[in-house]
Design a protein around this motif. Structure first.
Motif, PDB file in Angstrom:
ATOM      1  N   ILE A 244      65.912  58.116  43.340  1.00  0.00           N
ATOM      2  CA  ILE A 244      66.302  59.484  43.673  1.00  0.00           C
ATOM      3  C   ILE A 244      65.479  60.008  44.846  1.00  0.00           C
ATOM      4  CG2 ILE A 244      66.113  61.865  42.842  1.00  0.00           C
ATOM      5  CD1 ILE A 244      66.931  60.863  40.104  1.00  0.00           C
ATOM      6  N   ASP A 245      64.189  59.706  44.824  1.00  0.00           N
ATOM      7  CA  ASP A 245      63.279  60.250  45.838  1.00  0.00           C
ATOM      8  C   ASP A 245      62.113  59.265  46.015  1.00  0.00           C
ATOM      9  OD1 ASP A 245      61.458  61.657  47.373  1.00  0.00           O
ATOM     10  OD2 ASP A 245      61.467  63.457  46.125  1.00  0.00           O
ATOM     11  N   THR A 246      62.061  58.625  47.178  1.00  0.00           N
ATOM     12  CA  THR A 246      61.027  57.605  47.404  1.00  0.00           C
ATOM     13  C   THR A 246      59.718  58.193  47.946  1.00  0.00           C
ATOM     14  OG1 THR A 246      61.900  57.230  49.624  1.00  0.00           O
ATOM     15  CG2 THR A 246      62.698  55.776  47.872  1.00  0.00           C
ATOM     16  N   SER A 247      59.663  59.514  48.151  1.00  0.00           N
ATOM     17  CA  SER A 247      58.419  60.030  48.736  1.00  0.00           C
ATOM     18  C   SER A 247      57.251  59.859  47.756  1.00  0.00           C
ATOM     19  CB  SER A 247      58.545  61.480  49.219  1.00  0.00           C
ATOM     20  OG  SER A 247      59.366  62.234  48.399  1.00  0.00           O
ATOM     21  N   GLY A 248      56.144  59.388  48.276  1.00  0.00           N
ATOM     22  CA  GLY A 248      54.957  59.186  47.441  1.00  0.00           C
ATOM     23  C   GLY A 248      54.949  57.869  46.682  1.00  0.00           C
ATOM     24  N   ALA A 249      55.949  57.036  46.892  1.00  0.00           N
ATOM     25  CA  ALA A 249      56.001  55.761  46.158  1.00  0.00           C
ATOM     26  C   ALA A 249      54.887  54.813  46.614  1.00  0.00           C
ATOM     27  CB  ALA A 249      57.365  55.095  46.328  1.00  0.00           C
ATOM     28  N   GLY A 250      54.605  54.813  47.904  1.00  0.00           N
ATOM     29  CA  GLY A 250      53.523  53.970  48.421  1.00  0.00           C
ATOM     30  C   GLY A 250      52.179  54.401  47.830  1.00  0.00           C
ATOM     31  N   ASP A 251      51.994  55.700  47.678  1.00  0.00           N
ATOM     32  CA  ASP A 251      50.747  56.213  47.099  1.00  0.00           C
ATOM     33  C   ASP A 251      50.667  55.853  45.615  1.00  0.00           C
ATOM     34  OD1 ASP A 251      50.194  57.383  49.565  1.00  0.00           O
ATOM     35  OD2 ASP A 251      51.254  59.219  49.021  1.00  0.00           O
ATOM     36  N   ALA A 252      51.809  55.919  44.947  1.00  0.00           N
ATOM     37  CA  ALA A 252      51.853  55.527  43.527  1.00  0.00           C
ATOM     38  C   ALA A 252      51.385  54.079  43.406  1.00  0.00           C
ATOM     39  CB  ALA A 252      53.279  55.673  42.989  1.00  0.00           C
ATOM     40  N   PHE A 253      51.876  53.245  44.302  1.00  0.00           N
ATOM     41  CA  PHE A 253      51.507  51.824  44.299  1.00  0.00           C
ATOM     42  C   PHE A 253      49.986  51.671  44.459  1.00  0.00           C
ATOM     43  CE2 PHE A 253      50.578  47.749  46.149  1.00  0.00           C
ATOM     44  CZ  PHE A 253      51.489  46.857  45.596  1.00  0.00           C
ATOM     45  N   ILE A 254      49.441  52.348  45.442  1.00  0.00           N
ATOM     46  CA  ILE A 254      48.013  52.171  45.741  1.00  0.00           C
ATOM     47  C   ILE A 254      47.114  52.714  44.624  1.00  0.00           C
ATOM     48  CG2 ILE A 254      46.172  52.914  47.328  1.00  0.00           C
ATOM     49  CD1 ILE A 254      48.333  52.565  49.566  1.00  0.00           C
ATOM     50  N   GLY A 255      47.445  53.898  44.112  1.00  0.00           N
ATOM     51  CA  GLY A 255      46.627  54.472  43.032  1.00  0.00           C
ATOM     52  C   GLY A 255      46.637  53.586  41.794  1.00  0.00           C
ATOM     53  N   CYS A 256      47.805  53.087  41.462  1.00  0.00           N
ATOM     54  CA  CYS A 256      47.939  52.222  40.289  1.00  0.00           C
ATOM     55  C   CYS A 256      47.254  50.881  40.533  1.00  0.00           C
ATOM     56  CB  CYS A 256      49.418  52.047  39.965  1.00  0.00           C
ATOM     57  SG  CYS A 256      49.716  50.940  38.570  1.00  0.00           S
ATOM     58  N   PHE A 257      47.453  50.332  41.713  1.00  0.00           N
ATOM     59  CA  PHE A 257      46.799  49.069  42.071  1.00  0.00           C
ATOM     60  C   PHE A 257      45.277  49.214  41.914  1.00  0.00           C
ATOM     61  CE2 PHE A 257      44.511  46.481  45.164  1.00  0.00           C
ATOM     62  CZ  PHE A 257      44.983  45.214  44.858  1.00  0.00           C
ATOM     63  N   ALA A 258      44.738  50.303  42.433  1.00  0.00           N
ATOM     64  CA  ALA A 258      43.289  50.533  42.385  1.00  0.00           C
ATOM     65  C   ALA A 258      42.791  50.544  40.942  1.00  0.00           C
ATOM     66  CB  ALA A 258      42.958  51.861  43.073  1.00  0.00           C
ATOM     67  N   HIS A 259      43.526  51.247  40.095  1.00  0.00           N
ATOM     68  CA  HIS A 259      43.133  51.354  38.688  1.00  0.00           C
ATOM     69  C   HIS A 259      43.075  49.975  38.025  1.00  0.00           C
ATOM     70  CE1 HIS A 259      42.867  52.516  34.544  1.00  0.00           C
ATOM     71  NE2 HIS A 259      44.039  51.966  34.268  1.00  0.00           N
ATOM     72  N   TYR A 260      44.126  49.191  38.202  1.00  0.00           N
ATOM     73  CA  TYR A 260      44.154  47.875  37.544  1.00  0.00           C
ATOM     74  C   TYR A 260      43.190  46.897  38.205  1.00  0.00           C
ATOM     75  CZ  TYR A 260      47.789  49.253  34.386  1.00  0.00           C
ATOM     76  OH  TYR A 260      48.465  49.894  33.391  1.00  0.00           O
ATOM     77  N   TYR A 261      43.020  47.034  39.506  1.00  0.00           N
ATOM     78  CA  TYR A 261      42.105  46.125  40.189  1.00  0.00           C
ATOM     79  C   TYR A 261      40.662  46.358  39.731  1.00  0.00           C
ATOM     80  CZ  TYR A 261      39.482  43.610  43.654  1.00  0.00           C
ATOM     81  OH  TYR A 261      38.592  42.750  44.241  1.00  0.00           O
ATOM     82  N   VAL A 262      40.279  47.623  39.605  1.00  0.00           N
ATOM     83  CA  VAL A 262      38.923  47.928  39.131  1.00  0.00           C
ATOM     84  C   VAL A 262      38.711  47.338  37.732  1.00  0.00           C
ATOM     85  CG1 VAL A 262      37.495  49.837  38.250  1.00  0.00           C
ATOM     86  CG2 VAL A 262      38.475  49.962  40.539  1.00  0.00           C
ATOM     87  N   GLN A 263      39.757  47.400  36.920  1.00  0.00           N
ATOM     88  CA  GLN A 263      39.627  46.918  35.543  1.00  0.00           C
ATOM     89  C   GLN A 263      39.654  45.411  35.418  1.00  0.00           C
ATOM     90  OE1 GLN A 263      42.379  48.983  32.930  1.00  0.00           O
ATOM     91  NE2 GLN A 263      40.620  50.283  32.481  1.00  0.00           N
ATOM     92  N   THR A 264      40.477  44.748  36.240  1.00  0.00           N
ATOM     93  CA  THR A 264      40.740  43.316  36.007  1.00  0.00           C
ATOM     94  C   THR A 264      40.318  42.395  37.151  1.00  0.00           C
ATOM     95  OG1 THR A 264      42.936  43.367  37.035  1.00  0.00           O
ATOM     96  CG2 THR A 264      42.816  43.967  34.690  1.00  0.00           C
ATOM     97  N   LYS A 265      40.164  42.926  38.352  1.00  0.00           N
ATOM     98  CA  LYS A 265      39.896  42.132  39.557  1.00  0.00           C
ATOM     99  C   LYS A 265      41.014  41.114  39.830  1.00  0.00           C
ATOM    100  CE  LYS A 265      36.341  44.029  41.108  1.00  0.00           C
ATOM    101  NZ  LYS A 265      35.614  44.678  40.091  1.00  0.00           N
ATOM    102  N   ASP A 266      42.134  41.277  39.149  1.00  0.00           N
ATOM    103  CA  ASP A 266      43.261  40.355  39.293  1.00  0.00           C
ATOM    104  C   ASP A 266      44.282  40.991  40.250  1.00  0.00           C
ATOM    105  OD1 ASP A 266      45.688  38.987  38.984  1.00  0.00           O
ATOM    106  OD2 ASP A 266      45.346  38.582  36.860  1.00  0.00           O
ATOM    107  N   VAL A 267      44.318  40.497  41.489  1.00  0.00           N
ATOM    108  CA  VAL A 267      45.130  41.138  42.526  1.00  0.00           C
ATOM    109  C   VAL A 267      46.631  41.060  42.196  1.00  0.00           C
ATOM    110  CG1 VAL A 267      45.756  41.131  44.979  1.00  0.00           C
ATOM    111  CG2 VAL A 267      43.403  40.650  44.289  1.00  0.00           C
ATOM    112  N   GLU A 268      47.078  39.888  41.804  1.00  0.00           N
ATOM    113  CA  GLU A 268      48.511  39.719  41.557  1.00  0.00           C
ATOM    114  C   GLU A 268      48.990  40.592  40.389  1.00  0.00           C
ATOM    115  OE1 GLU A 268      49.623  35.625  41.900  1.00  0.00           O
ATOM    116  OE2 GLU A 268      51.580  36.034  40.988  1.00  0.00           O
ATOM    117  N   HIS A 269      48.220  40.580  39.321  1.00  0.00           N
ATOM    118  CA  HIS A 269      48.574  41.423  38.168  1.00  0.00           C
ATOM    119  C   HIS A 269      48.562  42.902  38.572  1.00  0.00           C
ATOM    120  CE1 HIS A 269      48.749  43.072  34.155  1.00  0.00           C
ATOM    121  NE2 HIS A 269      47.617  43.711  34.357  1.00  0.00           N
TER     122      HIS A 269
END
Ligand code: RIB
Ligand code: NA
Length: 307
Positions: free
Chosen positions: A245-270
């Motif tokens: 419906i609305d793609t604005s902010g989707a790239g930011d959603a990706f980065i914020g979520c990536f950061a959270h999981y990366y800090v927790q797991t250090k697993d880039v692909e996951h």
């Protein structure tokens, strides 16, 4: 704190359009919404909604938007001890136009975001030093971005640099000092001056940046997923099909979520897989931050894609 975002806050003025008016034309648009945005704040809120302990270093103006912006961050648990008002300046504002195919066009007026300076990083040094990751974008002065990169390197803090909006003035040597460099395809095109209309072209463009010494390059590709390139290796994360419906902010959603999981797991692909799913959720709703799921909604959404 686990994550620090040194970046922008904006007020998103989102107009849903059928078409853009021609010069001199007045045209009615079907819908409008106002919300809290800014690439920095969006990324901070995305991570915080998933449970990360996030602090923001940011500036707001002294207008009607300022208090609401700070209250909004606090509502999501983002630490605002270093979000300061600048007297006599407007808050950052972003008129956004979303067309019927859910694609967005964004203008930004940086306002107070222009006043985030290296001295602000010095003032927050004690807190910043404790963070496990720092995230940067380009909606604040470049000198502040460079200073933050040197600061993080000095203290061995991993860094994500999201070169958005793309700036040709960005010194790629600084990008090489970051652990992750995360443009979208449009930004990759602007940064390299090369076309990005196919996966092969994206790879060629990406290679020109990798050749300069980038460690990890992650390119977000909208409905084509995301790719992670390092050395000669490439990993493609398949997109999740949703009703956008609305793609604005989707790239930011990706980065914020990536950061959270990366800090927790250090697993880039996951972390990329989770980030892709989180971004997919975000495009199903209007607005930027307002379309991000919290932990529970995200878990429910994940169930739909489990086979
Ligand atoms: O990436 C989307 C964001 O870009 C919007 O929230 C807008 O504020 C601009 O900063
Ligand atoms: Na959205």
């Amino acid at each position: 704190m686990s994550i620090a975002v040194i970046g922008s806050n904006m007020v998103d003025l989102i107009t849903y359009i059928e078409t853009m008016p021609k010069m001199g034309e007045t045209l009615e648009a079907p819908d409008f919404s106002i919300g809290c945005g800014g690439k920095g704040a969006n990324q901070a809120v995305a991570a915080a909604k998933l449970g990360a302990k996030v602090m923001m270093l940011s500036k707001v103006g002294d207008d009607i938007f300022a208090d609401n912006t700070i209250a909004n961050l606090q509502k999501f648990g983002v630490n605002t001890d270093y979000v300061e008002k600048v007297t006599g300046v407007s808050s950052g504002v972003a008129p956004i136009f979303v067309d019927p195919s859910s694609q967005n066009r964004i203008l930004i007026i940086k306002g107070a975001n222009n006043y985030l300076k290296p001295a602000d990083i010095d003032r927050a040094e004690a807190e910043l030093k404790k963070c496990k990751l720092i995230i940067l974008q380009l909606e604040i002065p470049l000198e502040t971005v460079y200073y933050a990169i040197d600061f993080a390197n000095k203290h061995n803090i991993p860094l994500i640099l999201n070169p958005a909006p793309a700036s040709k003035a960005l010194d790629i040597d600084y990008a090489c000092k970051c652990d992750f460099f995360v443009p979208n395809e449009t930004e990759l095109e602007i940064l390299t001056g090369l076309p990005v209309t196919s996966m092969q072209e994206i790879r060629t463009a990406a290679d020109t940046l990798l050749a300069k010494g980038l460690k990890n390059l992650i390119v977000t590709l909208g409905d084509k997923g995301a790719v992670w390139l390092r050395g000669n290796e490439i990993t493609h994360i398949e997109p999740y099909r949703v009703n956008a419906i609305d793609t604005s902010g989707a790239g930011d959603a990706f980065i914020g979520c990536f950061a959270h999981y990366y800090v927790q797991t250090k697993d880039v692909e996951h972390s990329m897989q989770m980030a892709s799913l989180f971004a997919a959720y975000s495009v199903t709703g209007q607005g930027t931050q307002s379309s991000y799921p919290d932990k529970q909604a995200f878990e429910n959404f994940q169930q739909q894609f489990k086979k």
